[in-house]
Design an enzyme around this catalytic site. Structure first.
Site, PDB file in Angstrom:
ATOM      1  CB  CYS A  83      -0.906  -0.018   1.233  1.00 51.32           C
ATOM      2  SG  CYS A  83      -2.172   1.263   1.256  1.00 51.32           S
ATOM      3  CG  ASP A  90      -0.851   3.669   5.518  1.00 53.07           C
ATOM      4  OD1 ASP A  90       0.013   4.164   6.261  1.00 53.07           O
ATOM      5  OD2 ASP A  90      -2.041   3.577   5.837  1.00 53.07           O
ATOM      6  NE  ARG A 130      -0.895   4.143   8.984  1.00 53.78           N
ATOM      7  CZ  ARG A 130      -2.150   3.822   9.306  1.00 53.78           C
ATOM      8  NH1 ARG A 130      -2.524   3.859  10.578  1.00 53.78           N
ATOM      9  NH2 ARG A 130      -3.023   3.496   8.364  1.00 53.78           N
ATOM     10  CG  HIS A 159      -1.291  -1.562   5.791  1.00 55.05           C
ATOM     11  ND1 HIS A 159      -1.847  -0.586   6.584  1.00 55.05           N
ATOM     12  CD2 HIS A 159      -1.485  -1.151   4.515  1.00 55.05           C
ATOM     13  CE1 HIS A 159      -2.347   0.374   5.831  1.00 55.05           C
ATOM     14  NE2 HIS A 159      -2.139   0.059   4.565  1.00 55.05           N
ATOM     15  CB  CYS A 206      -5.740  -0.919   4.910  1.00 58.30           C
ATOM     16  SG  CYS A 206      -5.512  -0.436   3.183  1.00 58.30           S
TER      17      CYS A 206
END
Length: 229
Positions: free
Chosen positions: A39, A41, A43, A98, A101
């Site tokens: 992703c 993302d 993080r 993850h 999400c």
């Protein structure tokens, strides 16, 4: 931007200088043995969680770690998959979802995205199979349990989408390629891999015990990075 510029300076004066031979070698070409799909993302850091160096993984990142089925779009994901396998000789593909999400949260309320984020809405339509599985088989789930089930099912959906690519089908049939589904839990650092034999996500150390495409030192580093309690 000041933080990024400071980091760039630290990279050039510290990390780069101590790894100059590595970057000189990388300037001559790349030979990754893993395609890592995850992703966008902020993080998620694939090299951090696997403790791998530049050049060890070819990485695709987008909202929801989605790979549209073959022929569904002319986007970069399909091109990157083909390039990784044909040009780079990738032997393993990992699709890594993850916890928490945002893309999967959006998928669960996709109709609300059509007006405010139409591009996101259209992109998440490529995960329609995931949404339908959740709708039809997880009616009793809610809250975090529903989100976690969506995250896990979406990884499996993307593995199925990968199998629609002719080059993937061919390499899988010839035993030249393996595909893996991972879930990374942000709050614990734990990574689980889907085991099709038992039908559930489990610690991935068995995968690395049979991995022949990396050195023992790399196996140890990746295992330590991806299997934290």
């Amino acid at each position: 931007m000041k933080r990024l510029i400071k980091g760039l300076h630290e990279f050039q004066t510290n990390y780069f200088n101590t790894h100059r031979e590595l970057f000189e070698l990388l300037s001559q070409g790349q030979k990754p043995r893993v395609l890592f799909i995850t992703c966008s993302d902020s993080r998620i850091d694939p090299n951090l969680i696997t403790q791998t160096e530049p050049g060890e993984m070819f990485i695709i990142r987008n909202a929801g770690n989605i790979i549209p089925p073959y022929g569904a779009t002319n986007g970069g994901e399909g091109a990157a998959v083909e390039y990784a396998i044909h040009a780079l000789g990738i032997q393993d593909i990992i699709v890594c979802g993850h916890s928490h999400c945002g893309a999967m949260k959006g998928l669960l309320k996709i109709d609300k995205l059509a007006d405010e984020m139409p591009t996101v809405y259209q992109w998440l339509k490529h995960a329609e199979a995931t949404r339908r599985i959740i709708k039809e088989h997880y009616q009793a789930y809610e809250g975090e349990d529903l989100l976690n089930a969506t995250i896990e099912e979406n990884v499996l959906t993307q593995l199925e989408n990968l199998r629609t690519y002719p080059v993937v089908q061919s390499r899988l049939k010839g035993g030249q390629l393996q595909i893996h589904g991972w879930i990374y839990e942000i709050e614990t650092g734990q990574v689980l891999e889907y085991n099709p034999t038992v039908g559930q996500y489990m610690p991935p150390q068995t995968m690395f015990s049979r991995a022949a495409w990396i050195t023992p030192e790399q196996q140890e580093r990746i295992y330590k990075g991806s299997h934290k309690a």
